[in-house]
Design a protein around this motif. Structure first.
Motif, PDB file in Angstrom:
ATOM      1  N   ILE A  28       0.849  -1.186   0.000  1.00 58.65           N
ATOM      2  CA  ILE A  28       0.000   0.000   0.000  1.00 58.65           C
ATOM      3  C   ILE A  28       0.888   1.240   0.000  1.00 58.65           C
ATOM      4  CG2 ILE A  28      -1.721   1.303   1.306  1.00 58.65           C
ATOM      5  CD1 ILE A  28      -2.743  -1.387   2.386  1.00 58.65           C
ATOM      6  N   THR A  29       0.619   2.140  -0.935  1.00 60.58           N
ATOM      7  CA  THR A  29       1.362   3.395  -1.031  1.00 60.58           C
ATOM      8  C   THR A  29       0.383   4.558  -0.956  1.00 60.58           C
ATOM      9  OG1 THR A  29       1.218   3.394  -3.443  1.00 60.58           O
ATOM     10  CG2 THR A  29       3.157   2.331  -2.464  1.00 60.58           C
ATOM     11  N   PRO A  30       0.844   5.739  -0.568  1.00 60.11           N
ATOM     12  CA  PRO A  30      -0.057   6.889  -0.455  1.00 60.11           C
ATOM     13  C   PRO A  30      -0.789   7.240  -1.748  1.00 60.11           C
ATOM     14  CG  PRO A  30       2.026   7.367   0.613  1.00 60.11           C
ATOM     15  CD  PRO A  30       2.187   6.060  -0.110  1.00 60.11           C
ATOM     16  N   ASP A  31      -0.163   7.002  -2.885  1.00 59.85           N
ATOM     17  CA  ASP A  31      -0.794   7.337  -4.164  1.00 59.85           C
ATOM     18  C   ASP A  31      -1.405   6.113  -4.863  1.00 59.85           C
ATOM     19  OD1 ASP A  31       1.713   6.252  -4.562  1.00 59.85           O
ATOM     20  OD2 ASP A  31       2.143   7.438  -6.350  1.00 59.85           O
ATOM     21  N   GLY A  32      -1.452   4.987  -4.177  1.00 65.14           N
ATOM     22  CA  GLY A  32      -1.985   3.753  -4.761  1.00 65.14           C
ATOM     23  C   GLY A  32      -3.483   3.612  -4.545  1.00 65.14           C
ATOM     24  N   PRO A  33      -4.023   2.442  -4.893  1.00 68.42           N
ATOM     25  CA  PRO A  33      -5.462   2.185  -4.726  1.00 68.42           C
ATOM     26  C   PRO A  33      -5.894   2.339  -3.272  1.00 68.42           C
ATOM     27  CG  PRO A  33      -4.408   0.395  -5.936  1.00 68.42           C
ATOM     28  CD  PRO A  33      -3.322   1.282  -5.426  1.00 68.42           C
ATOM     29  N   LYS A  34      -7.097   2.844  -3.082  1.00 69.58           N
ATOM     30  CA  LYS A  34      -7.654   3.020  -1.741  1.00 69.58           C
ATOM     31  C   LYS A  34      -8.747   2.000  -1.443  1.00 69.58           C
ATOM     32  CE  LYS A  34      -5.189   6.633  -0.946  1.00 69.58           C
ATOM     33  NZ  LYS A  34      -3.816   6.229  -0.812  1.00 69.58           N
ATOM     34  N   GLN A  35      -9.032   1.134  -2.428  1.00 75.87           N
ATOM     35  CA  GLN A  35     -10.055   0.108  -2.244  1.00 75.87           C
ATOM     36  C   GLN A  35      -9.566  -1.197  -2.855  1.00 75.87           C
ATOM     37  OE1 GLN A  35     -13.929   1.096  -3.745  1.00 75.87           O
ATOM     38  NE2 GLN A  35     -14.851  -0.751  -2.923  1.00 75.87           N
ATOM     39  N   VAL A  36      -9.824  -2.288  -2.133  1.00 72.73           N
ATOM     40  CA  VAL A  36      -9.432  -3.628  -2.574  1.00 72.73           C
ATOM     41  C   VAL A  36     -10.668  -4.515  -2.544  1.00 72.73           C
ATOM     42  CG1 VAL A  36      -8.088  -5.676  -1.946  1.00 72.73           C
ATOM     43  CG2 VAL A  36      -7.073  -3.414  -1.729  1.00 72.73           C
ATOM     44  N   ARG A  37     -10.814  -5.333  -3.590  1.00 66.34           N
ATOM     45  CA  ARG A  37     -11.867  -6.341  -3.602  1.00 66.34           C
ATOM     46  C   ARG A  37     -11.219  -7.715  -3.593  1.00 66.34           C
ATOM     47  NH1 ARG A  37     -15.994  -5.377  -8.369  1.00 66.34           N
ATOM     48  NH2 ARG A  37     -14.092  -5.890  -9.463  1.00 66.34           N
ATOM     49  N   VAL A  38     -11.706  -8.569  -2.685  1.00 64.57           N
ATOM     50  CA  VAL A  38     -11.238  -9.949  -2.608  1.00 64.57           C
ATOM     51  C   VAL A  38     -12.326 -10.812  -3.230  1.00 64.57           C
ATOM     52  CG1 VAL A  38     -10.476 -11.813  -1.095  1.00 64.57           C
ATOM     53  CG2 VAL A  38      -9.958  -9.422  -0.506  1.00 64.57           C
ATOM     54  N   LEU A  39     -12.006 -11.395  -4.385  1.00 64.23           N
ATOM     55  CA  LEU A  39     -12.960 -12.201  -5.136  1.00 64.23           C
ATOM     56  C   LEU A  39     -12.767 -13.678  -4.814  1.00 64.23           C
ATOM     57  CD1 LEU A  39     -12.340 -10.412  -8.555  1.00 64.23           C
ATOM     58  CD2 LEU A  39     -14.059  -9.837  -6.834  1.00 64.23           C
ATOM     59  N   HIS A  40     -13.854 -14.417  -4.761  1.00 68.50           N
ATOM     60  CA  HIS A  40     -13.849 -15.868  -4.524  1.00 68.50           C
ATOM     61  C   HIS A  40     -13.044 -16.264  -3.282  1.00 68.50           C
ATOM     62  CE1 HIS A  40     -14.287 -15.352  -8.990  1.00 68.50           C
ATOM     63  NE2 HIS A  40     -15.422 -15.937  -8.662  1.00 68.50           N
ATOM     64  N   PRO A  41     -13.352 -15.689  -2.126  1.00 71.60           N
ATOM     65  CA  PRO A  41     -12.594 -16.054  -0.927  1.00 71.60           C
ATOM     66  C   PRO A  41     -12.822 -17.493  -0.486  1.00 71.60           C
ATOM     67  CG  PRO A  41     -14.456 -14.676  -0.348  1.00 71.60           C
ATOM     68  CD  PRO A  41     -14.393 -14.701  -1.844  1.00 71.60           C
ATOM     69  N   ASP A  42     -14.011 -18.036  -0.756  1.00 67.99           N
ATOM     70  CA  ASP A  42     -14.318 -19.447  -0.509  1.00 67.99           C
ATOM     71  C   ASP A  42     -13.903 -19.933   0.874  1.00 67.99           C
ATOM     72  OD1 ASP A  42     -15.399 -19.547  -3.063  1.00 67.99           O
ATOM     73  OD2 ASP A  42     -13.522 -20.225  -3.959  1.00 67.99           O
ATOM     74  N   GLY A  43     -14.107 -19.107   1.907  1.00 68.26           N
ATOM     75  CA  GLY A  43     -13.833 -19.528   3.275  1.00 68.26           C
ATOM     76  C   GLY A  43     -12.373 -19.527   3.672  1.00 68.26           C
ATOM     77  N   ALA A  44     -11.529 -18.831   2.929  1.00 70.37           N
ATOM     78  CA  ALA A  44     -10.099 -18.787   3.268  1.00 70.37           C
ATOM     79  C   ALA A  44      -9.908 -18.134   4.634  1.00 70.37           C
ATOM     80  CB  ALA A  44      -9.325 -18.012   2.205  1.00 70.37           C
ATOM     81  N   HIS A  45      -8.906 -18.603   5.361  1.00 74.20           N
ATOM     82  CA  HIS A  45      -8.612 -18.105   6.698  1.00 74.20           C
ATOM     83  C   HIS A  45      -7.644 -16.923   6.645  1.00 74.20           C
ATOM     84  CE1 HIS A  45     -10.703 -21.575   8.104  1.00 74.20           C
ATOM     85  NE2 HIS A  45      -9.762 -22.416   7.716  1.00 74.20           N
ATOM     86  N   SER A  46      -7.750 -16.037   7.625  1.00 69.22           N
ATOM     87  CA  SER A  46      -6.826 -14.916   7.831  1.00 69.22           C
ATOM     88  C   SER A  46      -6.803 -13.911   6.683  1.00 69.22           C
ATOM     89  CB  SER A  46      -5.407 -15.429   8.113  1.00 69.22           C
ATOM     90  OG  SER A  46      -5.416 -16.257   9.248  1.00 69.22           O
ATOM     91  N   ILE A  47      -7.923 -13.706   6.027  1.00 69.06           N
ATOM     92  CA  ILE A  47      -8.006 -12.682   4.988  1.00 69.06           C
ATOM     93  C   ILE A  47      -7.885 -11.323   5.658  1.00 69.06           C
ATOM     94  CG2 ILE A  47      -9.509 -11.596   3.278  1.00 69.06           C
ATOM     95  CD1 ILE A  47     -10.799 -14.353   2.835  1.00 69.06           C
TER      96      ILE A  47
END
Length: 117
Positions: A28-47
């Motif tokens: 993460i950088t100050p001029d980078g994306p401010k929103q993240v989408r996690v697609l198809h998490p399928d119950g993954a741990h520690s997201i």
């Protein structure tokens, strides 16, 4: 906006999850994306565990254990259910679960807001 697909062909879900969490910790950088989408998490741990940045994270599906654990400053929304320990040890920020949250949600939190719809 940046997307992380945890079910990309040719990449194990574990490797995709490590890539996501590494980016959330070091990319993460100050001029980078401010929103993240996690697609198809399928119950993954520690997201999104241990995030210490003012970023918005949308988990589009069910998350496993410890989603958004140790959160600081981030806004994390799980558009599904969450397993044990969601927002565990949260310090600040907002975690919203738009589904069922298993036991110990928000356990040992010292600040922040946890909303379970």
């Amino acid at each position: 906006m940046k997307d992380f697909d945890l079910s990309r062909p040719g990449v194990t879900p574990e490797a995709a999850l490590r890539e996501l969490n590494l980016w959330l910790h070091k990319g993460i950088t100050p001029d980078g994306p401010k929103q993240v989408r996690v697609l198809h998490p399928d119950g993954a741990h520690s997201i999104a565990a241990g995030v210490d940045a003012p970023i918005t994270i949308d988990v589009l599906g069910h998350a496993g254990y410890y989603v958004a654990g140790m959160n600081q400053h981030a806004t994390v929304t799980v558009h599904g259910n969450a397993g044990t320990g969601a927002a565990e040890n949260m310090m600040s920020g907002l975690v919203r679960i738009k589904g069922f949250a298993s036991n110990s949600a928000g356990a040992s939190a010292h600040g922040g807001t946890l909303v379970i719809e």
